[in-house]
Design an enzyme around this catalytic site. Structure first.
Site, mmCIF file in Angstrom:
data_model
loop_
_atom_site.group_PDB
_atom_site.id
_atom_site.type_symbol
_atom_site.label_atom_id
_atom_site.label_comp_id
_atom_site.label_asym_id
_atom_site.label_seq_id
_atom_site.Cartn_x
_atom_site.Cartn_y
_atom_site.Cartn_z
ATOM 1 N N ASP A 1 -14.767 32.057 -35.865
ATOM 2 C CA ASP A 1 -16.208 31.857 -35.722
ATOM 3 C C ASP A 1 -16.427 30.480 -35.120
ATOM 4 O OD1 ASP A 1 -18.954 32.167 -35.861
ATOM 5 O OD2 ASP A 1 -19.101 31.671 -37.983
ATOM 6 N N SER A 2 -17.631 30.267 -34.613
ATOM 7 C CA SER A 2 -17.950 28.944 -34.079
ATOM 8 C C SER A 2 -18.153 27.926 -35.198
ATOM 9 C CB SER A 2 -19.213 29.008 -33.209
ATOM 10 O OG SER A 2 -20.311 29.496 -33.970
ATOM 11 N N TYR B 1 -22.728 28.035 -30.333
ATOM 12 C CA TYR B 1 -22.433 28.827 -29.148
ATOM 13 C C TYR B 1 -23.718 29.366 -28.507
ATOM 14 C CZ TYR B 1 -17.327 29.152 -29.723
ATOM 15 O OH TYR B 1 -15.987 28.882 -29.791
ATOM 16 N N GLY B 2 -24.715 29.614 -29.328
ATOM 17 C CA GLY B 2 -25.917 30.277 -28.845
ATOM 18 C C GLY B 2 -26.675 29.530 -27.767
ATOM 19 N N CYS C 1 -18.109 36.175 -35.367
ATOM 20 C CA CYS C 1 -19.156 35.393 -34.719
ATOM 21 C C CYS C 1 -20.010 36.365 -33.924
ATOM 22 C CB CYS C 1 -18.532 34.349 -33.784
ATOM 23 S SG CYS C 1 -19.711 33.421 -32.778
ATOM 24 N N ASN C 2 -21.285 36.484 -34.286
ATOM 25 C CA ASN C 2 -22.145 37.442 -33.610
ATOM 26 C C ASN C 2 -22.329 37.106 -32.140
ATOM 27 O OD1 ASN C 2 -23.660 39.570 -35.504
ATOM 28 N ND2 ASN C 2 -23.188 37.747 -36.699
ATOM 29 N N THR C 3 -22.458 35.813 -31.816
ATOM 30 C CA THR C 3 -22.656 35.423 -30.416
ATOM 31 C C THR C 3 -21.438 35.776 -29.577
ATOM 32 O OG1 THR C 3 -24.105 33.606 -31.093
ATOM 33 C CG2 THR C 3 -23.203 33.512 -28.873
ATOM 34 N N GLU D 1 -27.408 26.552 -44.748
ATOM 35 C CA GLU D 1 -26.466 25.426 -44.705
ATOM 36 C C GLU D 1 -26.943 24.255 -45.547
ATOM 37 O OE1 GLU D 1 -25.134 24.399 -40.813
ATOM 38 O OE2 GLU D 1 -24.155 26.345 -40.514
ATOM 39 N N CYS E 1 -26.229 38.265 -38.819
ATOM 40 C CA CYS E 1 -25.728 36.887 -38.744
ATOM 41 C C CYS E 1 -24.841 36.676 -39.952
ATOM 42 C CB CYS E 1 -26.882 35.883 -38.738
ATOM 43 S SG CYS E 1 -26.367 34.149 -38.880
ATOM 44 N N THR E 2 -23.713 36.016 -39.758
ATOM 45 C CA THR E 2 -22.754 35.858 -40.859
ATOM 46 C C THR E 2 -23.234 34.883 -41.931
ATOM 47 O OG1 THR E 2 -21.567 34.246 -39.474
ATOM 48 C CG2 THR E 2 -20.727 36.509 -39.519
ATOM 49 N N HIS E 3 -24.319 34.150 -41.681
ATOM 50 C CA HIS E 3 -24.920 33.328 -42.734
ATOM 51 C C HIS E 3 -25.745 34.178 -43.710
ATOM 52 C CE1 HIS E 3 -23.828 29.992 -40.163
ATOM 53 N NE2 HIS E 3 -24.361 29.109 -40.986
#
Length: 278
Positions: A7-8, A39-40, A70-72, A150, A188-190
């Site tokens: 992931d980023s 990344y977005g 990573c979704n992006t 976060e 989104c992984t968050h």
């Protein structure tokens, strides 16, 4: 089996958290490309270059299976990653198709909602994946949620209110489009850290028939397990032993360790700093 998870940042640790109990007989390598996030905000060519170099690093560590958490990167660079992994016969799984497939597996109305970051929504990758599974979908960007997660405001009233506003807007969009959604994909992984908040929100907005919340991290872990079971019929059953995991970050290893502990829901003791270039 050595499984690389990329992931980023730290969000992909929710995918790793879902993988650990399902495939405990693996050795895991997690890479967070923290020096080059987000990344977005980058071009597709730059995202592909970053994702390919990160994937190549994991392959160089001996990884035999890649999970693009990573979704992006899954939306904009999965083909390039696949081309990089193909000469090594390394399978690649992203997080978007499993999420859409999980929604399709349980949806009765064939209408679904997707919440994600702005970059993922702008790629329309979830929309395409849903359509390929016979689903009509509405995507919505929820840019305030990642910084709230976060910050650690998982149970904070502000987070609950922001989530309610986003879901209310989605509810209106669905009504205006004459959709009757019965699934909500967390794109989104968050967002798995906010699953209970989302479930409370859909119960409020869809009383009596709330949309089922689809955790794309869990869906991805199930898909990886399915592919491994199909390839290796004599794999040990889950729960045999505690998986070994190595962590890498391209910047801020202290922050990665502190923040990552929350996402993984277990202590992260050692994180190795690596340089993947610009």
């Amino acid at each position: 089996m050595k499984i690389g998870v990329f992931d980023s940042g730290v969000g992909g640790l929710t995918v790793l958290r879902a993988l650990l109990p399902r495939i405990p007989d693996a050795e895991y390598f997690y890479l967070g490309d923290t020096a080059r996030l987000p990344y977005g905000s980058k071009s597709q060519a730059t995202i592909a270059r970053y994702a390919v170099s990160s994937s190549q690093f994991l392959i160089d560590q001996g990884c035999e299976f890649l999970v693009i958490a990573c979704n992006t990167a899954s939306a904009l660079a999965l083909d390039e990653i696949g081309l990089t992994a193909a000469p090594y016969a390394v399978p690649v799984v992203g997080v978007i198709t499993p999420g859409a497939a999980a929604a399709a597996a349980i949806s009765q109305t064939r209408d679904t909602l997707v919440i994600a970051t702005s970059a993922t929504v702008e790629s329309h990758a979830y929309s395409a994946a849903c359509e390929s599974h016979g689903l009509r979908s509405i995507e919505k960007a929820c840019p305030l949620l990642v910084p709230l997660v976060e910050e650690g405001w998982i149970d904070h009233p502000v987070t609950a209110e922001v989530t309610r506003i986003y879901l209310s807007e989605l509810h209106r969009q669905a009504s205006n489009a004459s959709l009757v959604p019965d699934t909500l994909v967390l794109g989104c992984t968050h967002y798995p850290l906010l699953r209970e908040v989302f479930e409370a929100g859909v119960r409020e907005l869809w009383p009596g028939h709330p949309a089922a919340v689809i955790d794309s991290a869990e869906a991805t872990a199930r898909e990886v397990e399915r592919q491994l079971n199909a390839s290796f019929s004599n794999r040990p059953a889950a729960g045999i032993r505690s998986p070994a995991t190595r962590f890498y970050a391209t910047d801020s290893v202290v922050k990665f360790r502190q923040l990552g502990t929350r996402f993984l829901n277990q202590p992260i003791s050692d994180v190795e700093l690596v340089d993947l270039g610009g």
